[in-house]
Write a protein that holds these residues in place. Structure first.
Motif: not given
Length: 351
Positions: A168-196
């Motif tokens: 993004l930076k190489y293309n001249g874009v500085t995001p206004a926001w960045v989301q780390i994960g999408n609808e992560t109620n149960s965590g990310i990258c299951h099972p390693i990053g699960s909320i459990s």
């Protein structure tokens, strides 16, 4: 394009970073400097946004958009006419070429982000941390990460987010926001990053947070959860995340509930999360059935009015530009036979 980028060797002591990320540290040593990441203050601008990640694939397949006068126009121009002043774009790790369920690689997302920047529209980059859809009901890691240990996945996360942000930076874009994960109620990258596995979940997300901040120190990082009406799910995530030293700047939510009573409850809950966890709030997804455009218009007005009333940062419509037969998703805001926007988008103006 990304392969041509010379990503110079950065100065992070990886052992220090990984140790800090694994225990959810809120400050990480970069070389001789201590980097801390404070919460971002609420902005004066209220953002009326749209996730339009399908646009490049639709255009490649010959789809186009008419404005409300029946005149063909660039989709960004039409949306700006409704007061939309921000765009959300998803990105996947190694996506397929499926026009509906694929694309959105970081190179493609960066190209669309440049287009938005040139139109004067700030962007929210939404990392799914998968090769296709991740949502409240599914959090699958990228195929290349699926057999990794936690330590290996930390390194992969570290490298992936750092690289993606540099594209993004190489293309001249500085995001206004960045989301780390999408609808992560149960965590990310299951099972390693699960909320459990809350310490590992937090470690992975903190790794993503740290790499966003290294490349874009001033960009707020969002944690994105679904169904704010389900307070037990929201609180379970945030309690686990905070208990393990989780870092984030804005709490973001997907809210599709309809009707004044339901929306009132959702706004009240979001206000409670704002107070309880001490972060600004934003609604990054909304939608309503195309065949109930009048109801969707009213609901959109209610969400915008409600979020403004609690000091929220903005409301984003999810894929308003889509129409059949590109996909069977029926919650866009464009007429499938007229190719014109429905009255649903008037909610952005009327609110």
């Amino acid at each position: 394009m990304a392969d041509e980028i010379n990503l110079k060797q950065h100065t992070i002591n990886r052992r220090t970073f990984l140790k800090a990320a694994s225990i959810g540290a809120s400050a990480i040593t970069f070389g001789n400097a201590l980097a801390t990441f404070p919460a971002t203050a609420e902005a004066a601008t209220f953002y009326k946004g749209a996730d339009i990640s399908w646009v490049p694939q639709m255009e490649a397949a010959g789809y186009y958009w008419l404005n409300s006068s029946g005149v063909k126009e660039d989709i960004l121009t039409i949306l700006k006419g409704y007061g939309i002043n921000a765009i959300r774009l998803r990105t996947w790790v190694n996506p397929s070429t499926d026009p509906v369920n694929g694309h959105c690689s970081i190179d493609e997302t960066a190209a669309m982000a440049v287009r938005c920047k040139n139109a004067g529209l700030p962007v929210d980059i939404d990392f799914h941390f998968g090769d296709t859809w991740n949502s409240v009901g599914k959090q699958n890691p990228p195929a290349a990460w699926a057999s990794m240990t936690y330590s290996q996945m930390l390194t992969a996360m570290y490298n992936y987010v750092y690289h993606s942000c540099n594209v993004l930076k190489y293309n001249g874009v500085t995001p206004a926001w960045v989301q780390i994960g999408n609808e992560t109620n149960s965590g990310i990258c299951h099972p390693i990053g699960s909320i459990s596995n809350p310490a590992q979940m937090t470690g992975l997300l903190n790794a993503a947070y740290a790499m966003v901040k290294e490349v874009f120190p001033s960009t707020p990082v969002l944690i994105h959860l679904a169904q704010p009406q389900n307070s037990s799910s929201i609180e379970a995530f945030f309690n686990a995340y905070t208990a393990n030293g989780g870092n984030w700047d804005i709490s973001a939510f997907s809210s599709y509930g309809s009707g004044s009573s339901t929306i009132s409850t959702i706004i009240s809950n979001i206000n409670t999360y704002k107070s309880t966890y001490g972060k600004p709030v934003m609604q990054v997804e909304f939608g309503g059935q195309e065949n109930r455009a009048s109801r969707t218009e009213t609901d959109l007005e209610s969400y915008i009015t409600g979020m403004k009333s609690i000091g929220g940062l903005g409301v984003f419509y999810w894929e308003p530009e889509v129409y059949s037969p590109f996909t069977d998703y029926t919650m866009g805001a464009w007429g499938s036979t007229t190719f014109e926007p429905t009255i649903a988008l008037n909610g952005f103006l009327n609110a």
